[in-house]
Write an enzyme that holds these catalytic residues in place. Structure first.
Site, PDB file in Angstrom:
ATOM      1  N   HIS A  79     -18.520 -39.639  10.256  1.00 30.08           N
ATOM      2  CA  HIS A  79     -19.317 -41.236  10.463  1.00 30.08           C
ATOM      3  C   HIS A  79     -19.050 -41.319  12.014  1.00 30.08           C
ATOM      4  CE1 HIS A  79     -20.582 -45.472  10.300  1.00 30.08           C
ATOM      5  NE2 HIS A  79     -20.287 -45.535  11.791  1.00 30.08           N
ATOM      6  N   CYS A  80     -20.600 -41.128  12.615  1.00 28.78           N
ATOM      7  CA  CYS A  80     -19.930 -41.088  14.193  1.00 28.78           C
ATOM      8  C   CYS A  80     -19.600 -42.553  14.851  1.00 28.78           C
ATOM      9  CB  CYS A  80     -20.537 -40.518  15.101  1.00 28.78           C
ATOM     10  SG  CYS A  80     -20.433 -40.050  16.666  1.00 28.78           S
ATOM     11  N   PRO A  81     -18.636 -43.145  14.969  1.00 26.19           N
ATOM     12  CA  PRO A  81     -17.877 -44.155  15.648  1.00 26.19           C
ATOM     13  C   PRO A  81     -18.891 -43.890  17.064  1.00 26.19           C
ATOM     14  CG  PRO A  81     -15.773 -43.051  16.031  1.00 26.19           C
ATOM     15  CD  PRO A  81     -16.824 -42.339  15.122  1.00 26.19           C
ATOM     16  N   ALA A  93     -23.227 -44.657  13.814  1.00 24.82           N
ATOM     17  CA  ALA A  93     -23.982 -44.188  12.488  1.00 24.82           C
ATOM     18  C   ALA A  93     -23.370 -43.062  12.111  1.00 24.82           C
ATOM     19  CB  ALA A  93     -25.420 -43.728  13.056  1.00 24.82           C
TER      20      ALA A  93
END
Length: 350
Positions: free
Chosen positions: A168-170, A174
């Site tokens: 999960h890329c902050p 997303a």
């Protein structure tokens, strides 16, 4: 009489103790039956103990996700504006031919950066289809209580199972999964290329600014502002500040995203995701203890792994990598070819 009373007391106390012990054992059995889980081990207990920390991190990331996206967009936009305001006049007076090349190459990088960041952020990573049968399941998700296809993992921040989940890329707010992994990786590559591009072709601007006083270039000189008699003080201070700002941002981006891009290059070459890298490492160690060799079922070789990841199949060429393209990755994310079945022949031949 005293002996009879003592004997009755002993009989009564034994019966009472036996009944109490029976009730206690029955209570323990009922309690254990309510909380028993055959999957409980030391890792499960540790995971449960860390649940409050995971909850805090998940909600923190979910809450500040839009702020991280705004930060990325603001930093990128500010650097681009400064590059135009400072770089274009400088190279126009120095060499218009070089400026034409820089504008063409720089805008090509910019278009790819913006396109891939946007697509990575808005493209759904891949979710389990609702109301349909999963063609192949390898386990049950303990959070969703639903079947999980191969390479699918649960994201605690999105609170959903993600097909071929990587992380999960902050900074994009997303999840990175099957359908947006290519966008994410190419964004990292083009962003690093753009930062290096500004550092390389901005070096002359930086060098000329700090050597026009004909003084040694030291750390103290870099951090102090000395006005140019031929320029207004406000302009000189602004010029000094923006050069330092762009240099620091570009160096930071090059190091951070460059390291991330190299890490993902290694993962993609091995046919695995960030999650699978840890799983494969554990499996390889377990196989070594048994005297066996673990083989990653999704590793078809470096060339084929990259062709499949970039989607360079079905007649697609490198034009779909060098220019923005919305083509989908190979497969639906629910079923996967492995090195153990015959599907790999079809993959290698496309």
């Amino acid at each position: 009489m005293a002996r009879f009373a003592y004997w009755a007391y002993r009989i009564w106390s034994r019966r009472l103790n036996s009944r109490f012990r029976h009730k206690y054992e029955l209570f323990k059995l009922i309690l254990w039956s309510l909380f028993h889980n055959s999957f409980v081990d030391v890792y499960y207990v540790a995971d449960t103990a860390m649940e409050p920390i995971f909850w805090f991190v998940d909600h923190f990331t979910r809450f500040f996700g839009p702020l991280f996206v705004f930060t990325v967009c603001s930093l990128t936009a500010s650097v681009v504006v400064i590059a135009y305001m400072v770089g274009v006049p400088y190279w126009w007076h120095r060499n218009p031919v070089v400026l034409f090349f820089l504008l063409a190459f720089g805008n090509w990088l910019l278009v790819n950066v913006v396109f891939h960041y946007y697509m990575a952020a808005v493209t759904a990573p891949g979710f389990l289809p609702e109301g349909s049968v999963i063609p192949e399941a390898v386990s049950i998700c303990k959070r969703c209580i639903a079947p999980k296809p191969p390479r699918t993992h649960h994201c605690s921040i999105c609170n959903r199972c993600i097909l071929k989940m990587d992380h999960h890329c902050p900074w994009m707010n997303a999840c990175i999964g099957h359908f947006n992994h290519r966008y994410f990786f190419l964004f990292c590559v083009y962003m690093v290329a753009g930062a290096l591009f500004l550092l390389v072709f901005g070096f002359n601007i930086f060098y000329d600014h700090y050597t026009k006083y004909k003084e040694p270039l030291t750390v103290e000189r870099l951090l102090t502002i000395k006005p140019d008699p031929a320029l207004p003080w406000q302009y000189e201070a602004w010029y000094h500040g923006v050069l330092m700002y762009v240099a620091l941002v570009c160096v930071g981006v090059s190091l951070a995203l460059g390291t991330l891009a190299v890490w993902h290059y290694r993962l993609i070459s091995n046919g695995e995701t960030s999650v699978e890298a840890h799983i494969n490492k554990s499996e390889a160690a377990r196989y070594r203890k048994e005297g066996k060799v673990y083989v990653n079922p999704y590793d078809f070789g470096v060339r084929t792994n990259w062709m499949l990841f970039l989607g360079l199949v079905e007649g697609r060429t490198w034009r779909h990598v060098l220019l923005p393209s919305t083509h989908l990755p190979q497969g639906n994310g629910l079923q996967w070819a492995t090195v153990h079945n015959n599907k790999q022949k079809d993959l290698c031949s496309v």
